[in-house]
Design a protein around this motif. Sequence first.
Motif, PDB file in Angstrom:
ATOM      1  N   MET A   1      56.065 -56.864 132.694  1.00 43.45           N
ATOM      2  CA  MET A   1      55.743 -56.924 131.286  1.00 43.45           C
ATOM      3  C   MET A   1      54.290 -56.503 131.073  1.00 43.45           C
ATOM      4  O   MET A   1      53.411 -56.970 131.789  1.00 43.45           O
ATOM      5  N   PRO A   2      54.057 -55.683 130.099  1.00 35.64           N
ATOM      6  CA  PRO A   2      52.673 -55.282 129.836  1.00 35.64           C
ATOM      7  C   PRO A   2      51.879 -56.382 129.125  1.00 35.64           C
ATOM      8  O   PRO A   2      52.434 -57.226 128.425  1.00 35.64           O
ATOM      9  N   PHE A   3      50.583 -56.331 129.336  1.00 33.52           N
ATOM     10  CA  PHE A   3      49.641 -57.231 128.672  1.00 33.52           C
ATOM     11  C   PHE A   3      48.648 -56.381 127.895  1.00 33.52           C
ATOM     12  O   PHE A   3      48.229 -55.328 128.365  1.00 33.52           O
ATOM     13  N   HIS A   4      48.304 -56.828 126.716  1.00 33.59           N
ATOM     14  CA  HIS A   4      47.363 -56.120 125.854  1.00 33.59           C
ATOM     15  C   HIS A   4      46.141 -56.996 125.629  1.00 33.59           C
ATOM     16  O   HIS A   4      46.260 -58.222 125.549  1.00 33.59           O
ATOM     17  N   VAL A   5      45.007 -56.372 125.496  1.00 32.02           N
ATOM     18  CA  VAL A   5      43.800 -57.057 125.044  1.00 32.02           C
ATOM     19  C   VAL A   5      43.379 -56.347 123.766  1.00 32.02           C
ATOM     20  O   VAL A   5      43.243 -55.121 123.743  1.00 32.02           O
ATOM     21  N   ARG A   6      43.220 -57.123 122.701  1.00 29.13           N
ATOM     22  CA  ARG A   6      42.831 -56.574 121.402  1.00 29.13           C
ATOM     23  C   ARG A   6      41.451 -57.081 121.021  1.00 29.13           C
ATOM     24  O   ARG A   6      41.170 -58.269 121.118  1.00 29.13           O
ATOM     25  N   LEU A   7      40.642 -56.175 120.545  1.00 31.54           N
ATOM     26  CA  LEU A   7      39.292 -56.489 120.076  1.00 31.54           C
ATOM     27  C   LEU A   7      39.213 -56.045 118.624  1.00 31.54           C
ATOM     28  O   LEU A   7      39.455 -54.883 118.301  1.00 31.54           O
ATOM     29  N   ARG A   8      38.918 -57.002 117.741  1.00 39.46           N
ATOM     30  CA  ARG A   8      38.881 -56.708 116.311  1.00 39.46           C
ATOM     31  C   ARG A   8      37.609 -57.298 115.705  1.00 39.46           C
ATOM     32  O   ARG A   8      37.235 -58.426 116.012  1.00 39.46           O
ATOM     33  N   PHE A   9      36.971 -56.515 114.857  1.00 39.95           N
ATOM     34  CA  PHE A   9      35.818 -56.989 114.094  1.00 39.95           C
ATOM     35  C   PHE A   9      36.254 -57.090 112.643  1.00 39.95           C
ATOM     36  O   PHE A   9      36.608 -56.085 112.033  1.00 39.95           O
ATOM     37  N   GLY A  10      36.262 -58.286 112.108  1.00 33.30           N
ATOM     38  CA  GLY A  10      36.668 -58.471 110.721  1.00 33.30           C
ATOM     39  C   GLY A  10      37.977 -59.220 110.619  1.00 33.30           C
ATOM     40  O   GLY A  10      38.459 -59.814 111.587  1.00 33.30           O
ATOM     41  N   PRO A  11      38.600 -59.183 109.444  1.00 32.29           N
ATOM     42  CA  PRO A  11      39.837 -59.945 109.209  1.00 32.29           C
ATOM     43  C   PRO A  11      41.004 -59.386 110.016  1.00 32.29           C
ATOM     44  O   PRO A  11      40.943 -58.265 110.532  1.00 32.29           O
ATOM     45  N   PRO A  12      42.104 -60.159 110.115  1.00 32.10           N
ATOM     46  CA  PRO A  12      43.259 -59.722 110.910  1.00 32.10           C
ATOM     47  C   PRO A  12      43.822 -58.358 110.513  1.00 32.10           C
ATOM     48  O   PRO A  12      44.450 -57.696 111.328  1.00 32.10           O
ATOM     49  N   SER A  13      43.600 -57.931 109.302  1.00 31.75           N
ATOM     50  CA  SER A  13      44.113 -56.630 108.874  1.00 31.75           C
ATOM     51  C   SER A  13      43.211 -55.471 109.306  1.00 31.75           C
ATOM     52  O   SER A  13      43.569 -54.308 109.127  1.00 31.75           O
ATOM     53  N   SER A  14      42.064 -55.779 109.899  1.00 37.80           N
ATOM     54  CA  SER A  14      41.134 -54.742 110.358  1.00 37.80           C
ATOM     55  C   SER A  14      41.718 -53.977 111.544  1.00 37.80           C
ATOM     56  O   SER A  14      42.509 -54.522 112.308  1.00 37.80           O
ATOM     57  N   PRO A  15      41.310 -52.728 111.729  1.00 37.44           N
ATOM     58  CA  PRO A  15      41.747 -51.982 112.915  1.00 37.44           C
ATOM     59  C   PRO A  15      41.283 -52.683 114.195  1.00 37.44           C
ATOM     60  O   PRO A  15      40.260 -53.372 114.190  1.00 37.44           O
ATOM     61  N   ALA A  16      42.038 -52.493 115.255  1.00 35.35           N
ATOM     62  CA  ALA A  16      41.705 -53.124 116.535  1.00 35.35           C
ATOM     63  C   ALA A  16      41.631 -52.073 117.629  1.00 35.35           C
ATOM     64  O   ALA A  16      42.333 -51.063 117.591  1.00 35.35           O
ATOM     65  N   VAL A  17      40.780 -52.331 118.605  1.00 33.29           N
ATOM     66  CA  VAL A  17      40.755 -51.554 119.835  1.00 33.29           C
ATOM     67  C   VAL A  17      41.671 -52.298 120.800  1.00 33.29           C
ATOM     68  O   VAL A  17      41.522 -53.503 120.997  1.00 33.29           O
ATOM     69  N   THR A  18      42.639 -51.588 121.384  1.00 28.61           N
ATOM     70  CA  THR A  18      43.623 -52.231 122.250  1.00 28.61           C
ATOM     71  C   THR A  18      43.707 -51.510 123.587  1.00 28.61           C
ATOM     72  O   THR A  18      43.722 -50.283 123.633  1.00 28.61           O
ATOM     73  N   GLY A  19      43.746 -52.294 124.655  1.00 29.71           N
ATOM     74  CA  GLY A  19      44.002 -51.765 125.993  1.00 29.71           C
ATOM     75  C   GLY A  19      45.256 -52.414 126.530  1.00 29.71           C
ATOM     76  O   GLY A  19      45.555 -53.555 126.197  1.00 29.71           O
ATOM     77  N   THR A  20      45.997 -51.693 127.369  1.00 31.03           N
ATOM     78  CA  THR A  20      47.258 -52.197 127.904  1.00 31.03           C
ATOM     79  C   THR A  20      47.260 -52.070 129.428  1.00 31.03           C
ATOM     80  O   THR A  20      46.889 -51.020 129.957  1.00 31.03           O
ATOM     81  N   TRP A  21      47.690 -53.157 130.091  1.00 24.75           N
ATOM     82  CA  TRP A  21      47.758 -53.187 131.549  1.00 24.75           C
ATOM     83  C   TRP A  21      49.059 -53.854 131.983  1.00 24.75           C
ATOM     84  O   TRP A  21      49.547 -54.761 131.318  1.00 24.75           O
ATOM     85  N   ASP A  22      49.592 -53.428 133.110  1.00 23.84           N
ATOM     86  CA  ASP A  22      50.781 -54.068 133.673  1.00 23.84           C
ATOM     87  C   ASP A  22      50.427 -55.349 134.411  1.00 23.84           C
ATOM     88  O   ASP A  22      51.263 -56.229 134.560  1.00 23.84           O
ATOM     89  N   SER A  23      49.185 -55.459 134.848  1.00 25.48           N
ATOM     90  CA  SER A  23      48.732 -56.613 135.610  1.00 25.48           C
ATOM     91  C   SER A  23      48.074 -57.650 134.684  1.00 25.48           C
ATOM     92  O   SER A  23      47.129 -57.332 133.974  1.00 25.48           O
ATOM     93  N   GLU A  24      48.588 -58.881 134.740  1.00 27.53           N
ATOM     94  CA  GLU A  24      47.973 -59.953 133.945  1.00 27.53           C
ATOM     95  C   GLU A  24      46.547 -60.219 134.412  1.00 27.53           C
ATOM     96  O   GLU A  24      45.663 -60.485 133.594  1.00 27.53           O
TER      97      GLU A  24
END
Length: 72
Positions: A1-24
């Motif tokens: 299962m893939p894992f994502h890390v999301r980085l967002r500045f501002g409210p939840p509707s703001s754009p996010a930078v996301t990275g995806t990895w197979d390794s937890e």
Amino acid sequence: MPFHVRLRFGPPSSPAVTGTWDSEATAERKFRGFIGRYGSRADVCIELVEDGRQGEHIVRSWTRERGEAEGP
């Protein structure tokens, strides 16, 4: 299962930078690294997300106000 890390500045509707990895473990290191770099900003939200069969599940999150929290 893939894992994502999301980085967002501002409210939840703001754009996010996301990275995806197979390794937890790798996703966890990236999550911790983002906290180290951006965690002191008042408007930041960092999430570690597992992408499973039933959709996405937030494993842990970080905001300056709450610090680290399990789940959403």
